[in-house]
Design an enzyme around this catalytic site. Structure first.
Site: not given
Ligand code: IMP
Ligand code: MG
Length: 183
Positions: A46, A101-102, A105, A154-155, A161, A167
């Site tokens: 990402g 990091e992208d 969440d 969700f984006v 992706d 992407r």
């Molecule tokens: P977290 O562990 O919940 O913070 O999730 C992090 C990872 O989930 C990110 O690095 C993304 O790869 C993926 N992710 C979380 N939210 C989104 C979203 O809105 N769109 C796409 N990928 C997401």
């Molecule tokens: Mg990621």
């Protein structure tokens, strides 16, 4: 024309806004790390677009490495289970590391990554995330550089992706609801 544009309901952050903010972040990082050029650790897949653009806006002799972790599978909800799919090529002992990091969440992925990298004896570890969702604040580790705070949607696009698609869109957008109902 990329046909996946048609699946986008709304553009949340335009290409121009992203590029402007990424160059600001690059300038800030160049100032903060002027004495010691960092190792950028990008989180595949990402963060790839962000890492590429960000690194080109940093005027320091940085190095790039990548890790791949999996937390989601095909789902849009975090499971809290993080696996390392690809590790760094080299040791980070004594290095100044910047995790790129992208999106943050729940923050679970970053929390895991940060702890994992801190155990390898780096001199410092900071985090740069392009996007942070509202709800992330309570759970995530402190993020040193944040591109944009966004609502809890969700984006996709600019590296992000849904089922490995979207992407390569140059902006951040929200998918049309019917896309999720496709088999
Ligand atoms: P977290 O562990 O919940 O913070 O999730 C992090 C990872 O989930 C990110 O690095 C993304 O790869 C993926 N992710 C979380 N939210 C989104 C979203 O809105 N769109 C796409 N990928 C997401
Ligand atoms: Mg990621």
């Amino acid at each position: 024309m990329n046909p996946t544009h048609d699946d986008i309901d709304t553009v949340m952050i335009s290409e121009e806004e992203i590029q402007r903010r990424v160059s600001e972040l690059g300038r800030q990082i160049s100032v903060d790390y002027a004495a010691n050029a960092p190792l950028f650790v990008g989180v595949l897949k990402g963060a790839v677009m962000f890492m590429v653009d960000l690194s080109r806006n940093v005027g320091l002799p940085i190095e790039l490495d990548f890790m791949a972790v999996s937390s989601y599978g095909q789902s849009t909800e975090s499971t809290g289970v993080v696996r390392i799919l690809k590790d760094l090529d080299d040791s980070i002992e004594g290095r100044d590391v910047l995790i790129v990091e992208d999106i943050v969440d729940t923050g679970l992925t970053l929390r895991y990554l940060l702890e994992n990298l801190l155990n390898r004896g780096p001199r410092s570890v900071r985090i740069c995330a392009l996007l942070r969702k509202d709800k992330a604040k309570g759970f995530a580790p402190p993020i040193d550089y944040v591109g944009f705070e966004i609502p809890d949607r969700f984006v996709v696009g600019y590296g992000l992706d849904y089922a490995e698609q979207y992407r390569n869109l140059p902006y951040i957008g929200v998918l049309r609801p019917e896309v999720y109902k496709r088999p």
